[in-house]
Write a protein that holds these residues in place. Sequence first.
Motif, PDB file in Angstrom:
ATOM      1  N   GLY A   1       0.631  -1.226   0.046  1.00 17.49           N
ATOM      2  CA  GLY A   1       0.067   0.034  -0.159  1.00 17.49           C
ATOM      3  C   GLY A   1       0.864   1.180  -0.016  1.00 17.49           C
ATOM      4  O   GLY A   1       0.230   2.381   0.069  1.00 17.49           O
ATOM      5  N   ALA A   2       2.090   1.341  -0.054  1.00 16.30           N
ATOM      6  CA  ALA A   2       3.066   2.385  -0.061  1.00 16.30           C
ATOM      7  C   ALA A   2       2.682   3.297  -1.177  1.00 16.30           C
ATOM      8  O   ALA A   2       2.434   2.889  -2.256  1.00 16.30           O
ATOM      9  N   GLN A   3       2.475   4.687  -1.011  1.00 19.54           N
ATOM     10  CA  GLN A   3       2.255   5.718  -1.988  1.00 19.54           C
ATOM     11  C   GLN A   3       3.237   6.639  -2.201  1.00 19.54           C
ATOM     12  O   GLN A   3       4.117   6.931  -1.155  1.00 19.54           O
ATOM     13  N   VAL A   4       3.392   7.188  -3.280  1.00 19.35           N
ATOM     14  CA  VAL A   4       4.397   7.990  -3.628  1.00 19.35           C
ATOM     15  C   VAL A   4       4.354   9.185  -2.718  1.00 19.35           C
ATOM     16  O   VAL A   4       3.319   9.846  -2.471  1.00 19.35           O
ATOM     17  N   ASN A   5       5.690   9.693  -2.080  1.00 18.87           N
ATOM     18  CA  ASN A   5       5.507  10.885  -0.814  1.00 18.87           C
ATOM     19  C   ASN A   5       5.559  10.414   0.333  1.00 18.87           C
ATOM     20  O   ASN A   5       5.259  11.246   1.156  1.00 18.87           O
ATOM     21  N   ASP A   6       5.085   9.198   0.667  1.00 19.55           N
ATOM     22  CA  ASP A   6       4.835   8.752   1.979  1.00 19.55           C
ATOM     23  C   ASP A   6       6.406   8.820   2.356  1.00 19.55           C
ATOM     24  O   ASP A   6       7.084   8.736   1.990  1.00 19.55           O
ATOM     25  N   LEU A   7       6.164   8.793   4.050  1.00 16.95           N
ATOM     26  CA  LEU A   7       7.401   8.770   4.634  1.00 16.95           C
ATOM     27  C   LEU A   7       7.955   6.948   4.994  1.00 16.95           C
ATOM     28  O   LEU A   7       6.839   6.565   5.409  1.00 16.95           O
TER      29      LEU A   7
ATOM     30  N   GLU B   1      12.528  -5.270  13.760  1.00 17.08           N
ATOM     31  CA  GLU B   1      11.985  -3.841  14.125  1.00 17.08           C
ATOM     32  C   GLU B   1      10.978  -3.864  12.744  1.00 17.08           C
ATOM     33  O   GLU B   1      10.867  -4.791  12.123  1.00 17.08           O
ATOM     34  N   LEU B   2      10.305  -2.936  12.793  1.00 11.25           N
ATOM     35  CA  LEU B   2       9.004  -2.816  11.700  1.00 11.25           C
ATOM     36  C   LEU B   2       9.510  -1.582  10.788  1.00 11.25           C
ATOM     37  O   LEU B   2      10.132  -0.485  11.156  1.00 11.25           O
ATOM     38  N   LEU B   3       9.364  -1.937   9.554  1.00 11.44           N
ATOM     39  CA  LEU B   3       9.728  -0.746   8.490  1.00 11.44           C
ATOM     40  C   LEU B   3       8.220  -0.579   7.869  1.00 11.44           C
ATOM     41  O   LEU B   3       7.393  -1.377   7.516  1.00 11.44           O
ATOM     42  N   PHE B   4       7.915   0.569   8.025  1.00  9.17           N
ATOM     43  CA  PHE B   4       6.499   0.973   7.356  1.00  9.17           C
ATOM     44  C   PHE B   4       6.421   2.505   6.707  1.00  9.17           C
ATOM     45  O   PHE B   4       7.429   2.956   6.860  1.00  9.17           O
ATOM     46  N   THR B   5       5.568   2.629   6.076  1.00  9.80           N
ATOM     47  CA  THR B   5       5.417   3.992   5.425  1.00  9.80           C
ATOM     48  C   THR B   5       4.063   4.633   5.938  1.00  9.80           C
ATOM     49  O   THR B   5       3.049   3.923   6.117  1.00  9.80           O
ATOM     50  N   ILE B   6       4.076   5.882   5.931  1.00  9.34           N
ATOM     51  CA  ILE B   6       2.961   6.664   6.338  1.00  9.34           C
ATOM     52  C   ILE B   6       2.666   7.850   5.954  1.00  9.34           C
ATOM     53  O   ILE B   6       3.756   8.398   4.895  1.00  9.34           O
ATOM     54  N   PRO B   7       1.449   8.414   5.621  1.00  5.73           N
ATOM     55  CA  PRO B   7       1.524   9.772   4.717  1.00  5.73           C
ATOM     56  C   PRO B   7       2.164  10.866   5.154  1.00  5.73           C
ATOM     57  O   PRO B   7       2.340  10.817   6.580  1.00  5.73           O
ATOM     58  N   LEU B   8       2.633  11.659   4.424  1.00  8.90           N
ATOM     59  CA  LEU B   8       3.296  12.699   4.775  1.00  8.90           C
ATOM     60  C   LEU B   8       2.696  13.590   5.879  1.00  8.90           C
ATOM     61  O   LEU B   8       3.211  14.078   6.670  1.00  8.90           O
ATOM     62  N   SER B   9       1.397  13.494   5.729  1.00 12.74           N
ATOM     63  CA  SER B   9       0.400  14.451   6.666  1.00 12.74           C
ATOM     64  C   SER B   9       0.665  13.964   8.016  1.00 12.74           C
ATOM     65  O   SER B   9       0.173  14.850   9.140  1.00 12.74           O
ATOM     66  N   ASP B  10       1.163  12.805   8.404  1.00 15.35           N
ATOM     67  CA  ASP B  10       1.125  12.484   9.673  1.00 15.35           C
ATOM     68  C   ASP B  10       2.784  12.479  10.191  1.00 15.35           C
ATOM     69  O   ASP B  10       2.980  12.109  11.468  1.00 15.35           O
TER      70      ASP B  10
END
Lengths: 341, 341
Positions: free
Chosen positions: A158-164, A289-298
């Motif tokens: 589910g990772a999106q362009v510009n996610d952190l 550990e966990l590797l994850f992506t979140i929206p830039l807004s977070d």
Amino acid sequence: MSDYTPLSELGEFGLIKRIKEKFELRNASSVKGIGDDAAVLEPQEKQLVVTSDMLLESVHFDLTFCPLKHLGYKAVAVNVSDIAAMNAKPTQITVNIGLGARFTVEAVEELYEGIRLACENYNVDLIGGDTTSSRAGLVISVTAIGEVAKGEAVLRSGAQVNDLVCVTGDLGAAYLGLQVLEREKQAFMANPDMQPELENKQYIVGRQLRPEARMDVVYELKELGIKPTSMIDISDGLASELMHICSQSGVGATVYKDNLPADGQMLETAVEFNLDPITCIMNGGEDYELLFTIPLSDHDKVKNHPDITIIGKITEASEGVNIANKHGQAFPLKAQGWSHF
Amino acid sequence: MSDYTPLSELGEFGLIKRIKEKFELRNASSVKGIGDDAAVLEPQEKQLVVTSDMLLESVHFDLTFCPLKHLGYKAVAVNVSDIAAMNAKPTQITVNIGLGARFTVEAVEELYEGIRLACENYNVDLIGGDTTSSRAGLVISVTAIGEVAKGEAVLRSGAQVNDLVCVTGDLGAAYLGLQVLEREKQAFMANPDMQPELENKQYIVGRQLRPEARMDVVYELKELGIKPTSMIDISDGLASELMHICSQSGVGATVYKDNLPADGQMLETAVEFNLDPITCIMNGGEDYELLFTIPLSDHDKVKNHPDITIIGKITEASEGVNIANKHGQAFPLKAQGWSHF
């Protein structure tokens, strides 16, 4: 050795009975645990996540330096780590164990004590499994089940362009802990009177022998109102896991070398072993550990979190998967990953 | 050997990819299968049953006479058999496999072809697992999940006084099949030019190498409107399984020697090996038939069923667990069972 009880004295049913007495059921969804042909679960309206991992002696662990209690704990933790990476809550495990004839009842109880501790810490029920003899080494195969509300499971895709891009904790320590243990084993074999030199290595050795699944971060992200867009646990190494996220999400990524979280003991030990710390961080593996992506807004919600580090950003697939230095130079990542064959 | 591909050439991810391509998802409850940190299931309002069993080389099977395809099939079937014994429908499995370096890609594909066939026959989805190297022999650990409507699971603990004791199929053949295979192996080792003598042994050898879980009977009982009061699958031997039902239900039982279902080839082979056929039936094990109890009022529904035999009745606990001969003499049962340690 006369204080030790051979397994043959207790038998399989005796052993199961003894194990069963020490485990209690904690989760409402565990209707029936050990003792029938199968366990019975009632997950209600929840979705379930299921994962399974096997640890084999001489491949995944070395009993010359791995205490059985830690090993039991680790066998559960690495499976719970996969449940965490789905954004789910672990609820049940089954454990299959193959034991060599040299194992005493007391040794098996040590192993199950580690399993019991992990069940307690992660609030998981042992609901079944199989205990058998093994002509080869010790074998531990665990299946973990977790619950997640419908629509809340987080996939790799589910990772999106510009996610952190974020990671929990620090990386590379488990790998260097293993190097230290291997070195001390060689020294011990050359001279059995020597004492292992583990001073100032406690942290990294602990990371290797007794990793923790980051369920704490899963719960904290929920409290912060953050649902990652993608997530994976770091068992094979950051580079390899990031490539899984990118290929399954159809995106690229850039991580910044200077942002990678490293522990001081890990860095010192890398120098001592003449290893590049960045390679240990990127390809060491077994950190869980966990590797994850979140929206830039977070961004603001995690920027000061002590256990979460923002290490990069998701880009267009065409840009590839890169590691950038402070001068802005980017180099394509290589996943050395791990190959068991 | 140049037609064979070493595992190292394909690597773990290549192997997983190749396996994944051959398996499809059949069950609505399988939302996501292989390819993430965990599979995702949606069991809706159903209860789930979960069981796990591990097969180890030199303990549970011997690759000198066990074809890999049969072994893969058996590893699934023995787990499905536990699901059947809960009166549930199997839906998903995870499979962990440890492979020695001597295994080629082709050999692994044979093993998975057996797993695939079993998934097809039992309508089960392979949703995950782990493929790793093993320094020891081949290791196969399977976890099976099944679905059952709430209140429909059948435990070992529900047998009532006056219930009928029933078994499916015939018993003792798998054990004698193993004796034949062991004999031929010894003969082959003494003289590698000899051909195995398996004429007139096909049935019993097949019962050992490729057992079937009796899902057919589970579905038929449902059609007949029968819900067993207790059920268990026969992996360790009839005597041992009957004792589990009696001790967990708090009852006794009498089985009638003359009613025990036996196959002709099994009987002949028992004589050939100078073994008591009744001992083979009671303690042989590995038949993976179902042992279950039904109310006396269901007698007419099963009395002419070709795959079900009424072998005895449930009694008060104080009467113990007995085997009776045609003269009405009863002898207390001994469960020789199986002891791996």
